[in-house]
Motif scaffolding. Structure first.
Motif, PDB file in Angstrom:
ATOM      1  N   GLU A  25       5.740   9.086 -81.919  1.00 46.39           N
ATOM      2  CA  GLU A  25       7.034   9.748 -81.716  1.00 46.39           C
ATOM      3  C   GLU A  25       8.226   8.883 -82.102  1.00 46.39           C
ATOM      4  OE1 GLU A  25       7.659  11.457 -77.847  1.00 46.39           O
ATOM      5  OE2 GLU A  25       5.665  12.370 -77.837  1.00 46.39           O
ATOM      6  N   PHE A  26       8.188   7.603 -81.728  1.00 45.27           N
ATOM      7  CA  PHE A  26       9.379   6.771 -81.863  1.00 45.27           C
ATOM      8  C   PHE A  26       9.209   5.572 -82.788  1.00 45.27           C
ATOM      9  CE2 PHE A  26       9.419   8.578 -77.496  1.00 45.27           C
ATOM     10  CZ  PHE A  26      10.482   9.447 -77.671  1.00 45.27           C
ATOM     11  N   GLY A  27       8.002   5.357 -83.290  1.00 46.48           N
ATOM     12  CA  GLY A  27       7.771   4.227 -84.184  1.00 46.48           C
ATOM     13  C   GLY A  27       7.682   2.885 -83.480  1.00 46.48           C
ATOM     14  N   THR A  28       7.463   2.901 -82.176  1.00 39.08           N
ATOM     15  CA  THR A  28       7.341   1.645 -81.438  1.00 39.08           C
ATOM     16  C   THR A  28       5.993   1.003 -81.719  1.00 39.08           C
ATOM     17  OG1 THR A  28       6.456   2.773 -79.503  1.00 39.08           O
ATOM     18  CG2 THR A  28       8.837   2.455 -79.570  1.00 39.08           C
ATOM     19  N   ASP A  29       5.918  -0.292 -81.524  1.00 35.49           N
ATOM     20  CA  ASP A  29       4.661  -1.012 -81.697  1.00 35.49           C
ATOM     21  C   ASP A  29       3.757  -0.727 -80.506  1.00 35.49           C
ATOM     22  OD1 ASP A  29       3.105  -3.799 -81.025  1.00 35.49           O
ATOM     23  OD2 ASP A  29       3.185  -3.354 -83.180  1.00 35.49           O
ATOM     24  N   ALA A  30       2.582  -0.188 -80.753  1.00 33.07           N
ATOM     25  CA  ALA A  30       1.680   0.229 -79.676  1.00 33.07           C
ATOM     26  C   ALA A  30       1.224  -0.958 -78.826  1.00 33.07           C
ATOM     27  CB  ALA A  30       0.474   0.958 -80.258  1.00 33.07           C
ATOM     28  N   TYR A  31       0.935  -2.082 -79.460  1.00 37.64           N
ATOM     29  CA  TYR A  31       0.464  -3.244 -78.714  1.00 37.64           C
ATOM     30  C   TYR A  31       1.576  -3.839 -77.854  1.00 37.64           C
ATOM     31  CZ  TYR A  31      -3.835  -2.864 -81.298  1.00 37.64           C
ATOM     32  OH  TYR A  31      -5.022  -2.400 -81.799  1.00 37.64           O
ATOM     33  N   ASP A  32       2.801  -3.811 -78.374  1.00 40.57           N
ATOM     34  CA  ASP A  32       3.941  -4.283 -77.587  1.00 40.57           C
ATOM     35  C   ASP A  32       4.149  -3.377 -76.381  1.00 40.57           C
ATOM     36  OD1 ASP A  32       6.160  -6.062 -77.126  1.00 40.57           O
ATOM     37  OD2 ASP A  32       7.465  -4.410 -77.763  1.00 40.57           O
ATOM     38  N   TYR A  33       4.020  -2.067 -76.581  1.00 36.34           N
ATOM     39  CA  TYR A  33       4.154  -1.118 -75.477  1.00 36.34           C
ATOM     40  C   TYR A  33       3.090  -1.386 -74.415  1.00 36.34           C
ATOM     41  CZ  TYR A  33       4.314   3.220 -72.827  1.00 36.34           C
ATOM     42  OH  TYR A  33       4.401   4.137 -71.800  1.00 36.34           O
ATOM     43  N   MET A  34       1.840  -1.588 -74.846  1.00 39.35           N
ATOM     44  CA  MET A  34       0.768  -1.854 -73.887  1.00 39.35           C
ATOM     45  C   MET A  34       1.033  -3.161 -73.143  1.00 39.35           C
ATOM     46  SD  MET A  34      -2.744  -0.472 -75.694  1.00 39.35           S
ATOM     47  CE  MET A  34      -2.611  -1.494 -77.156  1.00 39.35           C
ATOM     48  N   HIS A  35       1.509  -4.171 -73.869  1.00 36.62           N
ATOM     49  CA  HIS A  35       1.843  -5.447 -73.225  1.00 36.62           C
ATOM     50  C   HIS A  35       2.893  -5.236 -72.137  1.00 36.62           C
ATOM     51  CE1 HIS A  35       3.609  -9.341 -72.493  1.00 36.62           C
ATOM     52  NE2 HIS A  35       4.743  -8.897 -72.992  1.00 36.62           N
ATOM     53  N   GLN A  36       3.943  -4.504 -72.462  1.00 33.46           N
ATOM     54  CA  GLN A  36       5.013  -4.271 -71.492  1.00 33.46           C
ATOM     55  C   GLN A  36       4.512  -3.500 -70.274  1.00 33.46           C
ATOM     56  OE1 GLN A  36       8.316  -2.424 -73.472  1.00 33.46           O
ATOM     57  NE2 GLN A  36       8.507  -4.083 -74.959  1.00 33.46           N
ATOM     58  N   GLN A  37       3.690  -2.500 -70.507  1.00 35.03           N
ATOM     59  CA  GLN A  37       3.160  -1.719 -69.387  1.00 35.03           C
ATOM     60  C   GLN A  37       2.252  -2.563 -68.492  1.00 35.03           C
ATOM     61  OE1 GLN A  37       4.131   1.543 -68.613  1.00 35.03           O
ATOM     62  NE2 GLN A  37       5.611   0.866 -70.130  1.00 35.03           N
ATOM     63  N   CYS A  38       1.434  -3.387 -69.111  1.00 33.10           N
ATOM     64  CA  CYS A  38       0.529  -4.242 -68.328  1.00 33.10           C
ATOM     65  C   CYS A  38       1.302  -5.329 -67.602  1.00 33.10           C
ATOM     66  CB  CYS A  38      -0.516  -4.882 -69.242  1.00 33.10           C
ATOM     67  SG  CYS A  38      -1.681  -3.703 -69.935  1.00 33.10           S
ATOM     68  N   ASP A  39       2.258  -5.933 -68.281  1.00 31.96           N
ATOM     69  CA  ASP A  39       3.012  -7.049 -67.715  1.00 31.96           C
ATOM     70  C   ASP A  39       3.819  -6.629 -66.485  1.00 31.96           C
ATOM     71  OD1 ASP A  39       3.709  -9.823 -67.841  1.00 31.96           O
ATOM     72  OD2 ASP A  39       5.698  -9.221 -68.554  1.00 31.96           O
ATOM     73  N   GLY A  40       4.256  -5.389 -66.445  1.00 25.52           N
ATOM     74  CA  GLY A  40       5.037  -4.919 -65.311  1.00 25.52           C
ATOM     75  C   GLY A  40       4.254  -4.069 -64.332  1.00 25.52           C
ATOM     76  N   HIS A  41       2.955  -3.963 -64.521  1.00 26.01           N
ATOM     77  CA  HIS A  41       2.139  -3.102 -63.667  1.00 26.01           C
ATOM     78  C   HIS A  41       1.993  -3.708 -62.276  1.00 26.01           C
ATOM     79  CE1 HIS A  41      -1.129  -0.574 -62.248  1.00 26.01           C
ATOM     80  NE2 HIS A  41      -0.755   0.270 -63.200  1.00 26.01           N
ATOM     81  N   GLU A  42       1.939  -2.860 -61.271  1.00 26.22           N
ATOM     82  CA  GLU A  42       1.835  -3.331 -59.888  1.00 26.22           C
ATOM     83  C   GLU A  42       0.593  -4.184 -59.656  1.00 26.22           C
ATOM     84  OE1 GLU A  42       1.190  -0.242 -56.902  1.00 26.22           O
ATOM     85  OE2 GLU A  42       0.343   1.046 -58.452  1.00 26.22           O
ATOM     86  N   TYR A  43      -0.484  -3.959 -60.403  1.00 32.84           N
ATOM     87  CA  TYR A  43      -1.699  -4.749 -60.233  1.00 32.84           C
ATOM     88  C   TYR A  43      -1.594  -6.106 -60.910  1.00 32.84           C
ATOM     89  CZ  TYR A  43      -4.328  -1.411 -57.617  1.00 32.84           C
ATOM     90  OH  TYR A  43      -4.768  -0.599 -56.599  1.00 32.84           O
ATOM     91  N   VAL A  44      -0.480  -6.366 -61.550  1.00 31.64           N
ATOM     92  CA  VAL A  44      -0.232  -7.661 -62.170  1.00 31.64           C
ATOM     93  C   VAL A  44       0.867  -8.416 -61.436  1.00 31.64           C
ATOM     94  CG1 VAL A  44       0.589  -8.772 -64.287  1.00 31.64           C
ATOM     95  CG2 VAL A  44      -1.066  -6.906 -64.430  1.00 31.64           C
ATOM     96  N   ILE A  45       1.904  -7.730 -61.000  1.00 27.25           N
ATOM     97  CA  ILE A  45       3.041  -8.441 -60.410  1.00 27.25           C
ATOM     98  C   ILE A  45       2.880  -8.716 -58.911  1.00 27.25           C
ATOM     99  CG2 ILE A  45       4.649  -7.630 -62.160  1.00 27.25           C
ATOM    100  CD1 ILE A  45       5.744  -5.602 -60.155  1.00 27.25           C
ATOM    101  N   TYR A  46       2.043  -7.960 -58.225  1.00 25.59           N
ATOM    102  CA  TYR A  46       1.809  -8.210 -56.800  1.00 25.59           C
ATOM    103  C   TYR A  46       0.491  -8.945 -56.633  1.00 25.59           C
ATOM    104  CZ  TYR A  46       5.529  -4.815 -56.202  1.00 25.59           C
ATOM    105  OH  TYR A  46       6.723  -4.151 -56.274  1.00 25.59           O
ATOM    106  N   THR A  47       0.565 -10.143 -56.074  1.00 25.57           N
ATOM    107  CA  THR A  47      -0.603 -11.014 -55.989  1.00 25.57           C
ATOM    108  C   THR A  47      -1.778 -10.353 -55.283  1.00 25.57           C
ATOM    109  OG1 THR A  47       0.852 -12.939 -55.986  1.00 25.57           O
ATOM    110  CG2 THR A  47      -1.410 -13.297 -55.269  1.00 25.57           C
ATOM    111  N   TYR A  48      -1.534  -9.686 -54.162  1.00 19.53           N
ATOM    112  CA  TYR A  48      -2.659  -9.089 -53.432  1.00 19.53           C
ATOM    113  C   TYR A  48      -3.326  -7.980 -54.239  1.00 19.53           C
ATOM    114  CZ  TYR A  48      -0.012  -4.932 -51.932  1.00 19.53           C
ATOM    115  OH  TYR A  48       0.684  -3.766 -51.903  1.00 19.53           O
TER     116      TYR A  48
END
Length: 105
Positions: A25-48
């Motif tokens: 749809e927008f021409g964004t880089d798919a791997y960059d999008y996945m990185h951003q989603q994973c990097d900010g995911h609750e299972y990554v940012i909250y230690t428990y």
């Protein structure tokens, strides 16, 4: 709560599908999008939650990725979060590679 490998793979599949759609749809880089989603995911940012993911899922691919970049941990919590990120991101990459019609930017 991600209770098992199947749930991790389903989450990764959803992130990969979203990445593919955003790329088309927008021409964004798919791997960059996945990185951003994973990097900010609750299972990554909250230690428990990161510890839960690591406990309930296969982390071999994540451990391999951390070894490849020679990651040095500062603490147990730091390692759990980095391992959760690497595990989730690698699952997303595998899911993305399995998607049909990879017409992405």
């Amino acid at each position: 709560m991600i209770k098992n490998q199947y749930e991790l793979e389903q989450l990764a599949k959803q992130i990969a599908q979203d990445a593919q759609q955003k790329s088309i749809e927008f021409g964004t880089d798919a791997y960059d999008y996945m990185h951003q989603q994973c990097d900010g995911h609750e299972y990554v940012i909250y230690t428990y939650k990161a510890i839960e993911l690591c406990q309930n899922c296969d982390t071999d691919d994540g451990e391999y990725q951390l070894e490849e970049i020679d990651f040095k941990t500062a603490s147990f919590g730091d390692y759990a979060c980095k391992l959760a990120y690497a595990t989730l991101f690698q699952a997303c990459v595998y899911a993305f590679d399995d998607l049909p019609n990879k017409e992405v930017a």
